[in-house]
Enzyme design. Structure first.
Site, mmCIF file in Angstrom:
data_model
loop_
_atom_site.group_PDB
_atom_site.id
_atom_site.type_symbol
_atom_site.label_atom_id
_atom_site.label_comp_id
_atom_site.label_asym_id
_atom_site.label_seq_id
_atom_site.Cartn_x
_atom_site.Cartn_y
_atom_site.Cartn_z
ATOM 1 N N GLY A 175 9.815 -0.478 8.191
ATOM 2 C CA GLY A 175 9.679 -0.593 6.746
ATOM 3 C C GLY A 175 9.187 0.732 6.218
ATOM 4 N N SER A 176 8.256 0.708 5.273
ATOM 5 C CA SER A 176 7.797 1.960 4.681
ATOM 6 C C SER A 176 7.018 2.820 5.678
ATOM 7 C CB SER A 176 6.945 1.674 3.442
ATOM 8 O OG SER A 176 5.898 0.768 3.743
ATOM 9 N N LYS B 164 4.673 -6.376 10.516
ATOM 10 C CA LYS B 164 3.571 -7.133 9.949
ATOM 11 C C LYS B 164 2.913 -7.940 11.062
ATOM 12 C CE LYS B 164 4.122 -6.232 5.458
ATOM 13 N NZ LYS B 164 3.083 -5.617 4.622
ATOM 14 N N LYS C 133 -11.533 0.091 10.377
ATOM 15 C CA LYS C 133 -10.310 -0.033 9.575
ATOM 16 C C LYS C 133 -10.217 -1.439 8.991
ATOM 17 C CE LYS C 133 -6.203 0.971 7.904
ATOM 18 N NZ LYS C 133 -5.037 1.206 8.777
ATOM 19 N N ASN D 196 -5.764 0.846 -5.759
ATOM 20 C CA ASN D 196 -6.898 0.852 -4.832
ATOM 21 C C ASN D 196 -8.210 1.288 -5.482
ATOM 22 O OD1 ASN D 196 -5.030 0.081 -2.940
ATOM 23 N ND2 ASN D 196 -5.178 1.931 -1.693
ATOM 24 N N SER E 154 -2.008 -1.035 -2.545
ATOM 25 C CA SER E 154 -2.252 -1.473 -1.173
ATOM 26 C C SER E 154 -1.063 -2.258 -0.633
ATOM 27 C CB SER E 154 -3.512 -2.346 -1.110
ATOM 28 O OG SER E 154 -3.273 -3.619 -1.690
ATOM 29 N N GLU F 143 -0.570 -10.184 5.090
ATOM 30 C CA GLU F 143 -1.256 -10.137 6.382
ATOM 31 C C GLU F 143 -2.690 -10.648 6.282
ATOM 32 O OE1 GLU F 143 0.372 -6.623 8.997
ATOM 33 O OE2 GLU F 143 -0.026 -5.845 6.980
#
Length: 301
Positions: free
Chosen positions: A9-10, A75, A180, A198, A249, A262
């Site tokens: 994906g991205s 994901k 994280k 964000n 985000s 997620e």
């Protein structure tokens, strides 16, 4: 080096596209149409803070492939399916660059290949099929998933650095993963629910929520024998929010696209692990419940 990116994906396409700039690397992107079809027909263009025009291989079928390195960027809820696909052939090394917690364990349980853990703070956005925008320079941190030194991680880190990705090889990946998680727990759900960038989590009302969410992550981490102070967790969250203030985000992007999020591997993981350790995490529980309610309302759960 022969490299396969699972979950192009991205973010996966950004990493794969930068690696493909090096002619000595044979990169294959495994993703979904119409993005894969566009890459196959006209190549991959990376624009923004990083730039690349490359022609990696691209496919929607990741079965029966082998490579020196498999980079997993799917994901979190697709990790088990990716592991099943990866298991159809062999890879010298598998590197997870995914959001959330628990992905490395899922991969390691299903695969015979050594699994490394990693985090990425680069901003990436799929502008249109075949075009990825790098919305912010960050870094890649990778290492042995249980901590300690790893010659394998050093080799992969050198490869990433040579390709132009800011990379750190760390011997404290368990702490890095929890840190994280604190960042994601404090930013993602709040911005997704409020449909804000964000930087919004630095504002007074939202900041109170985000700081408590990050603090709860640190408490659970310490109970899980990983040293992460409340201050470090909160500072990490606020630093990333400031550095990516204008970014959307990944969870916010999922909400906008009406895709499953997620949440289970981020705030939901904090709730579940906290419960196992006898800790209450009310802010993460509330954020998890709200996002899951939205998903159920859209028929995504």
């Amino acid at each position: 080096m022969k490299i396969v990116v699972f979950g192009a994906g991205s973010l996966g396409s950004l990493v794969g596209g930068v690696l493909a700039r090096e002619s000595r690397h044979d990169v294959t992107l495994v993703g979904r149409d119409p993005h894969v079809r566009a890459v196959r027909e006209t190549g991959l263009e990376v624009v923004g803070e990083l730039e690349a025009t490359t022609t990696p291989r691209a496919t929607t079928d990741g079965r029966n492939r082998s490579a020196d390195l498999a980079i997993v960027t799917v994901k979190s809820f697709d990790t088990a399916a990716a592991a099943e696909t990866l298991a159809t052939r062999s890879y010298d090394t598998v590197l997870s660059l995914q959001n959330g917690m628990g992905n490395e364990e899922v991969l390691a349980t299903a695969l015979e290949s050594p699994v490394l853990a990693g985090t990425v703070s680069y901003g990436a956005l799929l502008r249109e099929p075949g075009v990825i925008e790098c919305t912010g320079i960050g870094d890649v941190v990778l290492g042995a998933r249980d901590g300690g030194s790893s010659e394998r991680a050093t080799r992969i880190g050198d490869l990433f650095s040579a390709a132009g990705l800011e990379t750190t090889v760390a011997d404290d990946m368990p702490r890095r993963l929890w840190e994280k998680l604190a960042v994601n727990a404090g930013i993602n759900a709040v911005t997704a629910l409020t449909r804000t960038k964000n930087g919004a989590v630095l504002e007074r009302e939202a900041n109170d929520v985000s700081r408590v969410a990050a603090r709860e992550v640190a408490r659970v981490a310490r109970a899980d024998d990983v040293e992460l102070s409340n201050r470090v967790a909160i500072d990490a969250m606020e630093s990333v929010a400031a550095d990516t203030a204008a970014n959307t985000s990944s969870m916010h992007q999922d909400i906008l696209a009406e895709r499953r999020t997620e949440i289970d591997a981020i705030n939901g993981f904090v709730v579940d692990r906290g419960s196992e350790l006898g800790l209450e995490t009310p802010t993460n529980r509330l954020l998890t419940a709200l996002i899951r309610t939205w998903e159920r309302g859209r028929g995504l759960r």
